[in-house]
Write an enzyme that holds these catalytic residues in place. Sequence first.
Site, PDB file in Angstrom:
ATOM      1  N   GLU A 166       0.657  -1.261  -0.116  1.00 28.16           N
ATOM      2  CA  GLU A 166      -0.199  -0.102  -0.014  1.00 28.16           C
ATOM      3  C   GLU A 166       0.740   1.266  -0.065  1.00 28.16           C
ATOM      4  O   GLU A 166       0.790   1.918   1.123  1.00 28.16           O
ATOM      5  CB  GLU A 166      -1.054   0.003   1.170  1.00 28.16           C
ATOM      6  CG  GLU A 166      -1.889  -1.183   1.428  1.00 28.16           C
ATOM      7  CD  GLU A 166      -3.091  -1.041   2.102  1.00 28.16           C
ATOM      8  OE1 GLU A 166      -2.844   0.093   2.910  1.00 28.16           O
ATOM      9  OE2 GLU A 166      -4.118  -1.959   2.001  1.00 28.16           O
ATOM     10  N   GLU A 350      -5.716  -8.315   0.362  1.00 30.16           N
ATOM     11  CA  GLU A 350      -6.607  -8.228   1.763  1.00 30.16           C
ATOM     12  C   GLU A 350      -7.780  -7.709   1.223  1.00 30.16           C
ATOM     13  O   GLU A 350      -8.133  -6.980   0.476  1.00 30.16           O
ATOM     14  CB  GLU A 350      -5.945  -6.921   2.310  1.00 30.16           C
ATOM     15  CG  GLU A 350      -4.439  -7.131   3.124  1.00 30.16           C
ATOM     16  CD  GLU A 350      -3.879  -5.854   3.736  1.00 30.16           C
ATOM     17  OE1 GLU A 350      -4.737  -4.937   4.098  1.00 30.16           O
ATOM     18  OE2 GLU A 350      -2.874  -5.577   3.820  1.00 30.16           O
TER      19      GLU A 350
HETATM   20  C1  GCO Z   1      -3.799  -1.636   5.305  1.00 33.05           C
HETATM   21  C2  GCO Z   1      -2.924  -2.440   5.743  1.00 33.05           C
HETATM   22  C3  GCO Z   1      -3.228  -3.248   7.220  1.00 33.05           C
HETATM   23  C4  GCO Z   1      -4.185  -2.862   7.772  1.00 33.05           C
HETATM   24  C5  GCO Z   1      -5.762  -3.132   7.133  1.00 33.05           C
HETATM   25  C6  GCO Z   1      -7.192  -2.486   7.899  1.00 33.05           C
HETATM   26  O1  GCO Z   1      -4.787  -2.065   4.176  1.00 33.05           O
HETATM   27  O2  GCO Z   1      -4.243  -0.476   5.728  1.00 33.05           O
HETATM   28  O3  GCO Z   1      -2.226  -3.168   4.828  1.00 33.05           O
HETATM   29  O4  GCO Z   1      -2.089  -3.106   7.817  1.00 33.05           O
HETATM   30  O5  GCO Z   1      -4.377  -3.175   9.119  1.00 33.05           O
HETATM   31  O6  GCO Z   1      -5.979  -2.833   5.803  1.00 33.05           O
HETATM   32  O7  GCO Z   1      -7.087  -1.173   7.836  1.00 33.05           O
END
Ligand code: GCO
Length: 437
Positions: A166, A350
Amino acid sequence: MLPPRSDFPADFTFGAATSAYQIEGSAQGGAGPSHWDTFAATPGNIIDNSNGSRACDHLNLWPQDLDLICDAGFDAYRFSTSWARVMPDGVTVNPEGLDFYDRLVDGMLERGLKPFLTYHHWDLPAALADKGGWQNRDVAAQFADLCTTIHDRLGDRIASAATLNEPWCMAWLSHFLGHHAPGLRDIRAASRAMHHVLLAHSTAMQSLRAAGAKNLGIVLNFETQHPADDSDGARRAADVQDAIYNQWFIRAIMGQGYPEAALEGIGPHLPDRWQDDMATIAQPLDWLGVNYYTRHLNAPAPGLWPNARDVPGPLPKTQMDWEIRPEGLSEFLVRLKTDHTGDLPLYVTENGMAHAEGDLVTADTGRVQFIADHLRACKSAMDQGVDLRGFFYWSLLDNYEWGWGYGPRFGLVHVDYDTMARTPKDSWHAFRRMLTA
Ligand code: GCO
């Protein structure tokens, strides 16, 4: 109920994801301070003034965490290595840190889990942050060194590796919006970071390829940007946010150049001769990781660029107040294929929700529904021709949710932060029924 596994191809990868700072315990094992430790030590930055010094104590409890992934029937584990653990001062190796990841990867293989490594998930050593961190061009070469050092040790056993997680959060959320470390609200800092994260990614790709690494990608986050109403101002606001959030990184990586609507504001603050880096930034990928959670509604905000502000939307929300909109996931997967990535394999790296239901810590039928709806969205994208290869739930465990501290619970497994006891929730059992049927 989750859809049956037979809805997906036999070689489709199901996994669970975590990241180092959010679970390991940053104060142990010879790690150096990262900019997350110092950001968290500043009053007001974290809702509950907590930090990741102990987190889920995964550094000690990792065997039971791997057992939980394996017992649920998952094929793979997406984890990250901590830069501040592997190189406490940003450059010098801490052998204890590498040893830990070595054992962890062996533990995955012993349990039949495929290691999906993310080289960096935000825990930049404070010593590098002191020198400007992502604002400093030198970070690109330093990051490439980190990656090849880790690859030399683990590369023979890794199924797949991502450079960064990200970059939007690493650059924009943290240097422009100020919500993540280093907590800046400065367009020049943010613009430099927006470029240097990509330079770091591509420099690392080149070094890793030269070292023989295979199956390399990057993980980007995508959030639907809708106008809050049908005014021109709202539409412009949504377009600018879409350019910054959903186009900046993928366009540059695919050799399509930075989007005009974002360059308007960011361009004047980019490093000199940034154009010379664009060919380097467009390194070929073996796959792209897609993180998807929610959508935003944008209203115009007269004054300063980007002239946009978030307004609350009408859809059901998670514990983070994030709107739940599963169709956004299929829309992004199809849009990526059509506009940017073509036949490149995609993974959902994710997707998940923060959620708590009543007093019983294991009750999370709302999460089961959320996962089912998003898995159906994946299926719909695949039916539309997207080459989607896997789905990783965020997250295995309740953990440190950055600026939100320990309040939001994203886990398939509940963590009691006093005793560190792990208790599988309904959603863990739902995955287990689906994956071991
Ligand atoms: C993100 C990260 C994670 C977060 C999840 C929830 O996407 O921000 O990869 O570390 O914890 O996304 O916010």
